[in-house]
Design an enzyme around this catalytic site. Structure first.
Site, PDB file in Angstrom:
ATOM      1  N   LEU A 241     -27.942 -48.958 129.234  1.00 26.93           N
ATOM      2  CA  LEU A 241     -27.860 -47.787 128.354  1.00 26.93           C
ATOM      3  C   LEU A 241     -26.702 -46.886 128.786  1.00 26.93           C
ATOM      4  O   LEU A 241     -26.044 -46.262 127.954  1.00 26.93           O
ATOM      5  CB  LEU A 241     -29.182 -47.007 128.371  1.00 26.93           C
ATOM      6  CG  LEU A 241     -29.193 -45.825 127.409  1.00 26.93           C
ATOM      7  CD1 LEU A 241     -29.182 -46.283 125.962  1.00 26.93           C
ATOM      8  CD2 LEU A 241     -30.368 -44.910 127.664  1.00 26.93           C
ATOM      9  N   TYR A 242     -26.464 -46.847 130.092  1.00 31.71           N
ATOM     10  CA  TYR A 242     -25.311 -46.065 130.579  1.00 31.71           C
ATOM     11  C   TYR A 242     -24.034 -46.541 129.880  1.00 31.71           C
ATOM     12  O   TYR A 242     -23.279 -45.745 129.317  1.00 31.71           O
ATOM     13  CB  TYR A 242     -25.188 -46.221 132.100  1.00 31.71           C
ATOM     14  CG  TYR A 242     -23.885 -45.692 132.644  1.00 31.71           C
ATOM     15  CD1 TYR A 242     -23.635 -44.320 132.672  1.00 31.71           C
ATOM     16  CD2 TYR A 242     -22.879 -46.544 133.114  1.00 31.71           C
ATOM     17  CE1 TYR A 242     -22.426 -43.816 133.152  1.00 31.71           C
ATOM     18  CE2 TYR A 242     -21.680 -46.059 133.595  1.00 31.71           C
ATOM     19  CZ  TYR A 242     -21.466 -44.692 133.611  1.00 31.71           C
ATOM     20  OH  TYR A 242     -20.273 -44.196 134.075  1.00 31.71           O
ATOM     21  N   ALA A 243     -23.833 -47.865 129.922  1.00 27.58           N
ATOM     22  CA  ALA A 243     -22.639 -48.443 129.300  1.00 27.58           C
ATOM     23  C   ALA A 243     -22.623 -48.138 127.802  1.00 27.58           C
ATOM     24  O   ALA A 243     -21.574 -47.799 127.235  1.00 27.58           O
ATOM     25  CB  ALA A 243     -22.620 -49.949 129.533  1.00 27.58           C
ATOM     26  N   THR A 245     -23.894 -45.600 126.250  1.00 27.41           N
ATOM     27  CA  THR A 245     -23.540 -44.193 125.956  1.00 27.41           C
ATOM     28  C   THR A 245     -22.053 -43.946 126.187  1.00 27.41           C
ATOM     29  O   THR A 245     -21.436 -43.131 125.502  1.00 27.41           O
ATOM     30  CB  THR A 245     -24.375 -43.181 126.784  1.00 27.41           C
ATOM     31  OG1 THR A 245     -24.157 -43.402 128.183  1.00 27.41           O
ATOM     32  CG2 THR A 245     -25.851 -43.283 126.456  1.00 27.41           C
TER      33      THR A 245
END
Ligand SMILES: O=C(O)[C@H]1O[C@H](OP(=O)(O)OP(=O)(O)OC[C@H]2O[C@@H](n3ccc(=O)[nH]c3=O)[C@H](O)[C@@H]2O)[C@H](O)[C@@H](O)[C@H]1O
Length: 431
Positions: A241-243, A245
């Site tokens: 999810l980091y990637a 966002t």
């Protein structure tokens, strides 16, 4: 179940008792009972509506996250002084995430060459806030003021742009960390999506509009297998999810460039490390655990292949950031309207020489003069990617970016800093 409003305003008003003083004249009361009751009801309704509306706007602006530690004459003066440019042709830069790892180093480098710098940081507790406060003290000793506030606080951002005509924004505030996204997904949406939009809105409306350089991530390459990673490679298969966002950030900034004429430069950082670094990152937590005699987990990929990263030293990243600010070109909009096309750029900032995680550990063991208690485990399905490797030709030609610090040299500097900062009681000093 009755709603809160029904409880406060029962349908039978008689149930709502108003406390009256015993000294009240009965006659007077009888005459004015209905008028005063109506008057009190009206007052009560007005007060309730007003508090409901102000509560709504409080919630709408996301203010529940904010501390009210900004504003006032003294605060404005600190902002102004910190933003002053002390070289001809210099810039005044708002550095979001100013008390963060990269933010601190970039702010110091800008100040050193005579640019005006104001930091902005919400000092959240994703990792030890005392480290962020120590960085703030360092910045303060160099005349850099760090505003305590959240990028979602649009009133605060508006105020900052009212006080200073920032020429540039170095946007580094973000929820970082690849694996933590499974624990606290909303924090990524809050900072990397909502916070980014709030910042872009402020920049779009500012007059003059600043040019924006911001931190994307090597993680946008996700499951891409073509190496080394080039900016034109596909980035539509994020593994965390980091990637996702950060990838969304690249699309969001593109729309602000397209509609409002904001000059945008996105930097895909490759696993940045160094003094004053982030304690959640592997090189940092490994150092702590090795010194404390605790085991470290070393992840392995499919078929027991070692994971590898294009570890990039902080000083090289700072050069890439300053090169980006210097070549960013101007935003073209004003009054929230685009007046012409503005630059939109994306660059890899890596080291171009990936090193495996076990090799990283061996280097640390040498500098710490302590053997690590290694525990090899299969890479959990938590968003990690097996390797990263940057192609930096574009940054080299456009920004003059040329990394010069290899992992051995960079880790030596990190270990020196670590021991001087946390003390020697955790281990022996490095030579
Ligand atoms: O370039 C980025 O865009 C990102 O870089 C960084 O992410 P990563 O490259 O994943 O760095 P980091 O966590 O230090 O793990 C390094 C290696 O150690 C392995 N690793 C990790 C932890 C552990 O306990 N064991 C282990 O083997 C792990 O599997 C990995 O192979 C930033 O944190 C991120 O915010 C973002 O900026």
């Amino acid at each position: 179940m009755p709603s809160l409003e029904e409880e406060l305003f029962p349908s039978t008003p008689g149930k709502f008792k108003i406390d009256r003083s015993h000294s009240m004249n009965r006659q007077f009361h009888r005459c004015f009972a209905s008028t005063s009751t109506m008057f009190l009801w009206a007052l009560f309704l007005i007060a309730l509506t007003a508090s409901y509306l102000s509560f709504q706007s409080f919630v709408d602006s996301g203010s529940k996250y904010f501390t009210a530690s900004w504003g006032g004459l003294q605060w404005e003066k600190q902002v102004r002084v910190s933003s002053q440019i002390r070289r001809s042709g210099g810039m005044s830069v708002l550095v979001t995430g100013g008390a963060g790892f990269v933010g601190t180093h970039v702010s110091l480098a800008l100040k050193r060459r005579g640019d005006g710098v104001v930091g902005l940081d919400n000092f959240n507790n994703y990792y030890d806030p005392s480290l962020k406060k120590a960085r703030r003290a360092l910045l303060d000793s160099h005349g850099i003021f760090v505003v305590e506030g959240d990028i979602n606080d649009s009133r605060m951002l508006e105020k900052l742009f009212d006080i200073v005509a920032f020429t540039h924004v170095m946007h580094l505030a973000a929820q970082a960390g690849v694996r933590y996204a499974m624990e606290n997904p909303n924090s990524y949406v809050h900072s990397n999506i909502a916070g980014l939009v709030s910042l872009l809105e402020a920049c779009k409306s500012a007059n003059p509009q600043p040019s924006i350089v911001w931190a994307s991530s090597s993680s946008v390459y996700g499951l891409n297998e073509k190496v080394p990673f080039s900016e034109s490679d596909r980035t539509d298969q994020p593994a965390s999810l980091y990637a996702a966002t950060k990838k969304a950030g690249e699309e969001i900034t593109h729309t602000y460039n397209h509609i409002y004429g904001l000059s945008i430069t996105g930097l895909r950082f490759f696993t940045v490390y160094g003094p004053w670094g982030r304690p959640d990152m592997a090189y940092f937590s490994f150092t702590r655990n090795i010194l404390q005699g605790k085991p470290i987990k070393i992840y392995r990929g499919k078929n027991r292949v070692d994971l590898a990263r294009d570890f990039t030293y902080i000083d090289d990243i700072v050069k890439g950031c300053l090169g980006s600010l210097d070549t960013s070109g101007k935003s073209t909009g004003s009054g929230g309207k685009k007046r012409g096309p503005a630059p939109y750029r994306i660059f890899n900032l890596g080291n171009t020489s990936p090193v495996t995680v076990p090799t990283l550990v061996s280097i640390l063991e040498r500098y710490l003069k302590t053997k690590a208690k290694r525990s090899l485990v299969d890479m959990p399905g938590n968003g990690d990617v097996p390797f990263t490797h940057a192609n930096i030709s574009l940054a080299r030609s456009e920004l003059g970016y040329k990394p010069t610090t290899d992992l051995q040299t960079g880790l030596k500097k990190f270990v020196r800093w670590y021991l001087s900062y946390y003390g020697y009681n955790h281990g022996k000093p490095v030579n």
